[in-house]
Write a protein that holds these residues in place. Structure first.
Motif, PDB file in Angstrom:
ATOM      1  N   LEU A 298      -6.511   7.705  -0.343  1.00  0.00           N
ATOM      2  CA  LEU A 298      -5.669   6.341  -0.211  1.00  0.00           C
ATOM      3  C   LEU A 298      -5.432   6.262   0.819  1.00  0.00           C
ATOM      4  O   LEU A 298      -4.994   4.309   0.801  1.00  0.00           O
ATOM      5  CB  LEU A 298      -4.302   6.792  -1.044  1.00  0.00           C
ATOM      6  N   VAL A 299      -5.449   6.853   1.965  1.00  0.00           N
ATOM      7  CA  VAL A 299      -5.060   6.298   3.057  1.00  0.00           C
ATOM      8  C   VAL A 299      -6.588   6.155   4.199  1.00  0.00           C
ATOM      9  O   VAL A 299      -6.578   5.434   5.056  1.00  0.00           O
ATOM     10  CB  VAL A 299      -3.692   6.922   3.597  1.00  0.00           C
TER      11      VAL A 299
ATOM     12  N   PRO B  79       0.475  -8.789  -6.747  1.00  0.00           N
ATOM     13  CA  PRO B  79       0.677  -7.737  -8.411  1.00  0.00           C
ATOM     14  C   PRO B  79       0.523  -6.668  -7.961  1.00  0.00           C
ATOM     15  O   PRO B  79       1.166  -5.734  -8.842  1.00  0.00           O
ATOM     16  CB  PRO B  79       0.296  -8.980  -9.399  1.00  0.00           C
ATOM     17  N   MET B  80      -0.256  -6.093  -6.989  1.00  0.00           N
ATOM     18  CA  MET B  80      -1.011  -4.276  -7.709  1.00  0.00           C
ATOM     19  C   MET B  80       0.088  -3.684  -6.849  1.00  0.00           C
ATOM     20  O   MET B  80      -0.346  -2.442  -7.557  1.00  0.00           O
ATOM     21  CB  MET B  80      -2.071  -4.722  -6.469  1.00  0.00           C
ATOM     22  N   PRO B  81       1.349  -3.479  -6.052  1.00  0.00           N
ATOM     23  CA  PRO B  81       2.201  -2.782  -6.400  1.00  0.00           C
ATOM     24  C   PRO B  81       2.961  -2.404  -6.972  1.00  0.00           C
ATOM     25  O   PRO B  81       3.457  -2.109  -8.039  1.00  0.00           O
ATOM     26  CB  PRO B  81       3.521  -3.062  -5.164  1.00  0.00           C
ATOM     27  N   VAL B  82       3.666  -3.660  -8.458  1.00  0.00           N
ATOM     28  CA  VAL B  82       4.089  -3.802  -9.612  1.00  0.00           C
ATOM     29  C   VAL B  82       2.950  -3.520 -10.602  1.00  0.00           C
ATOM     30  O   VAL B  82       4.113  -1.948 -11.469  1.00  0.00           O
ATOM     31  CB  VAL B  82       4.553  -5.278  -9.933  1.00  0.00           C
TER      32      VAL B  82
ATOM     33  N   ALA C 122      -1.376   0.210   7.402  1.00  0.00           N
ATOM     34  CA  ALA C 122      -1.814   0.733   6.596  1.00  0.00           C
ATOM     35  C   ALA C 122      -0.459   2.843   8.059  1.00  0.00           C
ATOM     36  O   ALA C 122      -0.778   3.991   6.809  1.00  0.00           O
ATOM     37  CB  ALA C 122      -3.352   1.542   7.128  1.00  0.00           C
ATOM     38  N   GLY C 123       0.027   2.301   8.606  1.00  0.00           N
ATOM     39  CA  GLY C 123       0.588   3.426   9.809  1.00  0.00           C
ATOM     40  C   GLY C 123       1.772   3.585   8.255  1.00  0.00           C
ATOM     41  O   GLY C 123       2.163   4.390   8.645  1.00  0.00           O
TER      42      GLY C 123
ATOM     43  N   ALA D  82       0.311  -1.282   0.235  1.00  0.00           N
ATOM     44  CA  ALA D  82       0.621  -0.249  -0.034  1.00  0.00           C
ATOM     45  C   ALA D  82       0.853   1.209  -0.190  1.00  0.00           C
ATOM     46  O   ALA D  82       0.412   2.136  -1.000  1.00  0.00           O
ATOM     47  CB  ALA D  82      -0.711  -0.232   1.112  1.00  0.00           C
ATOM     48  N   TRP D  83       2.101   0.900   0.454  1.00  0.00           N
ATOM     49  CA  TRP D  83       2.833   1.872   0.843  1.00  0.00           C
ATOM     50  C   TRP D  83       3.233   2.550  -0.304  1.00  0.00           C
ATOM     51  O   TRP D  83       3.489   4.158  -1.135  1.00  0.00           O
ATOM     52  CB  TRP D  83       3.736   1.904   1.515  1.00  0.00           C
ATOM     53  N   SER D  84       3.965   1.592  -0.749  1.00  0.00           N
ATOM     54  CA  SER D  84       4.283   1.690  -2.531  1.00  0.00           C
ATOM     55  C   SER D  84       3.659   2.554  -3.127  1.00  0.00           C
ATOM     56  O   SER D  84       3.855   3.522  -4.347  1.00  0.00           O
ATOM     57  CB  SER D  84       5.140   1.116  -2.735  1.00  0.00           C
TER      58      SER D  84
END
Length: 755
Positions: A107-108, A612-615, A149-150, A57-59
């Motif tokens: 997004l957060v 795969p989502m971060p990519v 999430a943090g 999530a962070w990327s």
């Protein structure tokens, strides 16, 4: 660079009419190149963080905010290009700030914000809580941290500020400061973790530095071209050399990120490096009414392919459906026990639970039950911070009952080739258990043999070269007779399998140490990171999975008692009796490495999958940056077509000229509108009527007393643009679309009068 044509105004022309059709010098920088360079610098600065925080999530948040800041900056500077410099810069900065806040908020914590974009008091409170959580993860966590999430909130806000600064610095041509900011930010993860220098990143950073310095030198209005470019190359090369030599050698301790080490657990049994880490910290507290705390399991591993043990990936169900049918029969004594667990500094996709768990309270619906091994698994939630209560059944067969039952035979998959084990494994198993007449006594004999004939050591497997879980490593361990819990559990399981018994390995925690704290009638036990452990289990039909403790000096071995008639019941422990500490060397490693855990892509979600989502989102971010020039050029064309529809000949002619630049058609500043129009007709077969209408409109605007006649020029402009595009090959058209040269070349502003 192409200069717009200049005509001396005729005496009769209205020199004060604010008509536009050509450009003169105004601002030397375009809007696309600085935005692309700023986005690239932000992404380069982000890259090293993926080595200390798993992409997730962070990327995605960071990539989104970097791209959004760059795109909004380019768009605002283009729309406000005719405004005063300070108005344009201030407005752009404020809009970029709003966009960055809106993106991170959406997004957060979008569900707490007004329209999902604008922070409310609740949003601020959520971010404060997430920041506190992220700080605890950083202080007590071990790299690589899980993408919580943090961390997404903190890094999203941090890189929003970085993106704003980089955009402003590069736009103002302060390349050195932008390079320093990017380099320092990117080097931080490598320095604080004392890891090896990321050579690929340093090379990419060096290329970025050279590009930034070269761009600044080329664009600076008073800089000599040759000397500035040479200076840029020299300074960039020196900066790369200094960074690569000095940064990795900086005397920065890894304690800069915290005072302790937490635990990150997955399904891998590669415990060696982590078990050798010092400074254990408290990871769990356990509250129970019993005199001792139970073993806590995270997950189990049942399949062995000769090299690694594969984690179980059974079907997942909701908590409301329970933990499955009991494995023990009605004739087996069973008693419910309640245990409360508070997870402090352990990151995992599993919650630690006693076995066999039957009910859970206090966790969200994101945690699912895997009935196959009675564990709790989540694809999205993290164990850290959970406080919950587990009800488990204490199964206590008598010695006579378990001796009367044969262990379940191994499950054989006909589609898989059988694993060839070294002969020493089966030979020793047969030798050690030769005098026993039932499966339970055979297993106890193996347990006793390991605990009495082997020694616990973290160093021996490394020194002897068998620090792994493969069959060959087990064979060497049996020969050397020294290792740690992974080797004991693996060897015991394979030897039991060679005796035709179904086995599996458990990853979890030893019981903790009793503290002086109380919670009502419950005693509080503290579990440290060095009590991370693995042990084997064997399935007995009608009784369930029975754990054993072969690891020398850890825990207390399993030993069931003969039946007694105290109050009509039977007694006897069904699990290894816990201990507060091993008697000799103890395990001093907090973490299971997130390394080779097999295929994590099953639909069960029990494993740490390669998400795969971060990519996907990172690729989407890169594509967005690459498509930014095309988007801005499309907007510019749309605006000009709108003005041409209202009869603005200057806008129509400017669009025609920029399209020629994009398509790389010959263009001369000496051409008059009529000469240029004639060339388009004769050389490129552009519609003569459309060119004539545009040419006459420009001449009327330039020379007639009344200026533009106000005719709709959008249709002839489209016809001229289409004719030029049809003349060019497909490659040129695509290049003109994706990399419009008119945006990247030195820009000039349209004159306030036609002359």
């Amino acid at each position: 660079m192409f200069r717009a044509e200049s005509k001396r105004p005729s005496r009769g022309a209205d020199a004060t009419a604010p008509q536009h059709w050509h450009r003169e010098h105004e601002e030397p920088d375009g809007v696309v190149v600085p935005a692309v360079l700023a986005a690239a610098a932000g992404l380069v600065a982000m890259w090293p963080f993926t080595s200390v925080i798993e992409p997730g999530a962070w990327s995605f948040v960071v990539v989104a905010v970097v791209v959004a800041v760059a795109a909004s900056g380019a768009l605002l500077r283009f729309l406000l290009r005719r405004r005063r410099g300070w108005v344009r810069d201030l407005s752009t900065f404020l809009v970029q700030l709003l966009v960055a806040v809106a993106v991170v908020t959406q997004l957060v914590a979008g569900d707490t914000a007004f329209l999902g974009l604008f922070p409310t008091a609740t949003t601020v409170s959520v971010f404060a809580s997430l920041a506190a959580s992220a700080m605890e993860e950083i202080v007590f966590g071990a790299a690589p941290l899980s993408p919580s999430a943090g961390l997404a909130a903190v890094l999203g806000l941090g890189f929003a500020l970085v993106a704003l600064l980089l955009d402003q610095l590069i736009t103002l041509r302060l390349a050195v400061l932008a390079i320093v900011l990017t380099g320092v930010l990117g080097a931080v993860p490598m320095i604080v973790t004392m890891g090896d220098a990321n050579v690929a990143w340093f090379v990419l950073f060096g290329i970025l530095a050279l590009v930034l310095l070269g761009y600044t030198a080329r664009r600076h209005p008073i800089a000599p071209r040759r000397s500035s470019t040479s200076l840029a190359v020299g300074v960039g090369a020196a900066a790369i050399a200094v960074t690569m030599i000095v940064a990795p050698a900086l005397p920065v301790s890894s304690t800069i990120v915290g005072t302790g080490v937490g635990t990150t657990v997955d399904a891998s049994l590669r415990l060696g490096d982590d078990l050798r880490q010092p400074n254990p910290v408290e990871v769990l507290t356990v509250a129970t009414e019993g005199d001792v705390a139970p073993y806590l399991r995270l997950t189990t591993l049942s399949q062995f392919d000769g090299r690694v043990w594969q984690p179980d990936r059974g079907e997942l169900t909701s908590q409301s459906e329970g933990f499955g049918e009991p494995e023990w029969g009605e004739q087996i004594a069973a008693e419910e026990e309640t245990t409360s667990v508070r997870v402090l500094r352990m990151s995992s996709s599993w919650l630690p639970v006693p076995y066999p768990a039957t009910r859970v309270q206090g966790v969200s619906g994101a945690w699912r039950v895997m009935p196959e091994n009675r564990t709790l698994v989540s694809r999205s939630a993290d164990a850290a911070g959970n406080d919950y209560t587990i009800t488990a059944t204490k199964v206590t067969p008598t010695l006579e009952q378990i001796r009367a039952v044969d262990a379940a035979p191994p499950v054989v998959d006909d589609d898989e080739e059988p694993v060839e084990l070294p002969a020493i494994i089966g030979d020793l198993a047969t030798e050690v258990t030769a005098e026993e007449s039932n499966d339970y006594d055979r297993l106890v004999a193996l347990q006793t043999w390991f605990r009495s004939s082997f020694t616990y050591s973290l160093e021996t497997p490394v020194d002897e070269g068998f620090d792994g879980t493969g069959a060959d490593a087990v064979a060497q361990f049996l020969d050397v007779r020294s290792g740690y819990c992974v080797h004991f559990a693996g060897a015991f399981a394979l030897m039991a399998q060679s005796l035709d018994m179904q086995t599996r390995i458990v990853v979890g925690y030893l019981p903790g140490s009793l503290t002086t704290e109380k919670r009502g009638d419950e005693s509080i036990f503290s579990v440290d990171s060095d009590q991370l452990h693995s042990w084997p289990e064997v399935l007995f039909p009608g009784i369930g999975w029975v754990p054993f403790e072969p690891t020398a000096s850890l825990g207390v071995p399993t030993a069931f008692r003969a039946a007694t008639t105290t109050g009509g019941g039977t007694t006897g422990p069904s699990t290894p009796a816990p201990t507060t500490a091993p008697q000799t060397e103890q395990t001093t490693g907090p973490e299971i490495d997130r390394g080779d855990a097999g295929d994590n892509s099953s639909t069960t979600g029990a494993l740490r999958r390669l998400d795969p989502m971060p990519v996907v989102w990172s690729i989407a971010g890169v594509l967005a940056v690459l498509l930014l020039p095309a988007a801005i050029r499309r907007i510019e064309r749309s605006v000009r077509l709108g003005r041409a529809r209202r009869g603005d000949a200057g806008a129509a002619w400017a669009e025609m000229r920029d399209t020629m630049v994009d398509l790389q058609l010959p263009l001369s500043a000496a051409d008059t509108p009529r000469v240029r129009g004639a060339a388009l007709v004769t050389q490129y077969h552009v519609d003569a009527d459309a060119v004539g209408r545009l040419t006459r409109a420009v001449e009327r605007t330039n020379y007639a007393r009344g200026g533009s006649a106000g005719d709709d020029l959008a249709d002839p402009l489209r016809a001229v643009l289409g004719g030029m595009q049809r003349h060019c090959d497909r490659v040129t058209q695509v290049r003109a679309l994706l990399l419009p040269r008119s945006l990247f070349m030195t820009r000039s502003a349209e004159s306030t009068s036609l002359g």
